[in-house]
Enzyme design. Structure first.
Site, short mmCIF file in Angstrom:
data_model
loop_
_atom_site.label_atom_id
_atom_site.label_comp_id
_atom_site.label_asym_id
_atom_site.label_seq_id
_atom_site.Cartn_x
_atom_site.Cartn_y
_atom_site.Cartn_z
N ASP A 40 0.80 -1.23 0.00
CA ASP A 40 0.00 0.00 0.00
C ASP A 40 0.83 1.28 0.00
O ASP A 40 0.56 2.20 0.78
CB ASP A 40 -0.93 0.02 1.22
CG ASP A 40 -1.91 -1.13 1.27
OD1 ASP A 40 -1.66 -2.15 0.61
OD2 ASP A 40 -2.94 -1.01 1.96
N CYS A 78 -5.02 -5.67 -2.99
CA CYS A 78 -4.10 -6.78 -2.76
C CYS A 78 -4.35 -8.05 -3.58
O CYS A 78 -3.54 -8.44 -4.42
CB CYS A 78 -4.11 -7.19 -1.28
SG CYS A 78 -3.86 -5.85 -0.12
#
Length: 556
Positions: A40, A78
């Site tokens: 991230d 993800c």
């Protein structure tokens, strides 16, 4: 004469060893490869021009590396992103495009999918937990590395949209490490760093900030207030914590005398965790930091476009293995380095409880988006994201109509097409799709996306409930057939009638009834020597299926 005979014998003996030595020499020439993967973050690091976070260890690594200025994931979140990494395929091509199919996040993953979740697709159909069943010819690329002689370790996030097959890794746990590599083998090792993940914006709320809120940059699409600044400062502070973990891994490599002859990759799995970052199909969600320190000492920068779908073929190429024809990525290093890309492609479908569909294509100057549901807002009211500390303030300002025109864009409905000049408009604020001055560019990008989609099945276009039923007939997970053991005088052959299944085995001196999926299994690639009197344990796995039973028999 005696000397002549001695020479002949020596030559014969030498030739007998030639093949074995060649194999050993080939293995030794294969480079060690280490991935340091964080979560991230966008290219908001000093070597991309953002000095907010102090990252001395990454700075040092970057100074010895090739820095990629145009690296992109395939999805801004993800699990779909990681599915393309492990397979070399676009999530839209293998049915892994929705976030998330199940809870196979760490290590070998859970294989119980009996529970349902309260999610509905665009047609109102309930979506249950499932493991994606990818096409039978698709395997985890690490199987091919293992077959080529590599010792493969993963520590320890998987999150592939399917449980990791036992054939995919030699080690896959919190203790997995290159230090366990058998002597004479090259290693491929991944270490996943989680502290920069979106969830640590609230999980680390009690830790002191190491970056001052007054010093952080505020993108124009976010309100500049105390809540925003504190959240962004927390993210940069987490990045500094991540850098310390990078230091630990690099120091271990140096302690082992492996730093100079190991190819080191560092990247993030997708863009940053802030609102309108993660999950977005803009640069804020898809563009990532990406550096490679190779064994040749290559340094500097490259503008070459690369996509995460390119990682699997590139790892095979570095190992001297020809990438599989089915792989959709392009190797950008190694023996099978291919032509440079003109475009990278992205997708956006279901994120948690909200379903949408967007497809994108980007070159070095422009980004084009095609929205299948323009009537839907750009903003998805994802419950998980509302844990971000600044979100309540942001939404309150929206509800009170106190956002400026740029900040309001995220909450507006979409248009069928979007076009952005990413050089002049790095935050992708100004949609040029209806600007006649860009008509030729719009046509070029639209055509590029059409050509990419031509002749392909886009699994994201199939209603997800229907897709699950295709993968799991009658909504029941298919099961891999048991391994068939053929025991001859000298050899043991293993097979499985499930198309696309991979086989793993163990040979033990005595029976062990406690073996499970977490045990270390060998990958079956060719007939084995018959070690009579010992016991062979076998298991077969097909991605998305339940594993076969673990069976064993005594060799005779």
């Amino acid at each position: 004469m005696r000397c002549f005979l001695f020479l002949i014998v020596a030559l014969i003996f030498s030739s007998c060893k030639t093949n074995e030595e060649k194999i050993e020499a080939k293995i030794l020439k294969q480079p060690n490869i280490l991935w340091i993967v964080t979560e991230d973050i966008s290219p908001t690091l000093s070597f991309y021009g953002d000095n907010t976070a102090k990252t001395p260890n990454l700075d040092k690594l970057a100074s010895e590396s090739l820095i990629y200025d145009n690296a992109f994931t395939t999805v801004g979140v993800c699990a779909p992103s990681r599915s393309s990494i492990i397979t070399g395929m676009y999530p839209t091509s293998i049915g892994t495009t929705h976030m998330r199919t199940s809870h196979d996040v760490f290590s070998w993953g859970r294989r119980d999918y009996s529970a349902k979740v309260d999610i509905k697709d665009v047609n109102g159909n309930e979506i249950r937990k499932y493991s994606a069943v990818v096409p039978n010819y698709v395997k985890c690329y690490t199987e091919y590395l293992r077959k080529a002689g590599y010792y493969c370790t993963n520590n320890n996030k998987t999150d592939y949209q399917f449980a990791a097959p036992v054939t995919s890794w030699d080690e896959n746990s919190k203790s997995a490490h290159w230090r366990n590599t058998p002597k004479g083998k090259p290693f491929f090792s991944i270490f996943n760093i989680d502290v920069s993940h979106e969830s640590y914006l609230w999980r680390n709320k009690d830790l002191p900030l190491t970056v001052s809120p007054k010093d952080v940059p505020i993108p124009p699409y976010l309100p500049d207030n105390e809540a925003t600044r504190n959240t962004i400062a927390r993210h940069y502070s987490n990045v500094e914590l991540m850098d310390k973990r990078v230091e630990k891994i690099i120091n271990q490599l140096k302690e082992d005398g492996l730093y100079d002859n190991t190819i080191i990759f560092f990247y993030s799995d997708h863009g940053g965790p802030l609102p309108r970052g993660k999950r977005a199909i803009l640069d804020s969600g898809l563009k990532v930091p990406f550096i490679v320190k190779d064994a040749k000492g290559t340094k500097g920068r490259t503008s070459r476009l690369i996509s995460f779908v390119d990682l699997a073929p590139t790892m095979l190429s570095l190992a001297g293995v020809k990438p599989l024809d089915y792989m959709e990525g392009k190797a950008f290093m190694g023996s099978y380095n291919t032509e440079k890309r003109d475009f990278v492609y992205g997708s956006s479908d279901r994120f948690d409880e909200f379903t949408d569909r967007i497809r994108s294509v980007r070159n070095k100057k422009f980004l084009y988006l095609r929205n299948s549901f323009p009537e839907l807002p750009k903003y998805k009211d994802v419950g998980y994201r509302k844990n971000i500390p600044m979100m309540s303030s942001f939404l309150k300002l929206r509800d009170e109509n106190k956002l400026n025109n740029i900040q309001k864009i995220w909450f507006e409905t979409k248009t069928p097409e979007e076009l952005y000049d990413v050089i002049k408009d790095p935050f992708q604020i100004n949609n040029l799709a209806e600007n006649s001055d860009y008509a030729s560019v719009l046509l070029e990008m639209r055509t590029a996306l059409n050509n990419f989609q031509k002749g392909k099945t886009d699994y994201g276009k199939i209603p997800e409930a229907e897709l699950i039923n295709q993968m799991w007939p009658n909504f029941e997970q298919p099961i891999t057939k048991d391994v068939i053991v053929k025991n001859t005088e000298n050899k043991i052959s293993l097979s499985c009638t499930t198309k696309g299944a991979s086989i793993a085995y163990k040979i033990l001196d005595k029976p062990n009834l406690n073996l499970d999926l977490n045990s270390k299994w060998e990958l079956y690639t060719k007939p084995l020597n018959n070690e009579k009197g010992k016991y062979i344990y076998t298991i077969a796995e097909r991605i998305g299926y339940k594993s076969s039973k673990i069976t064993f028999e005594k060799l005779n």
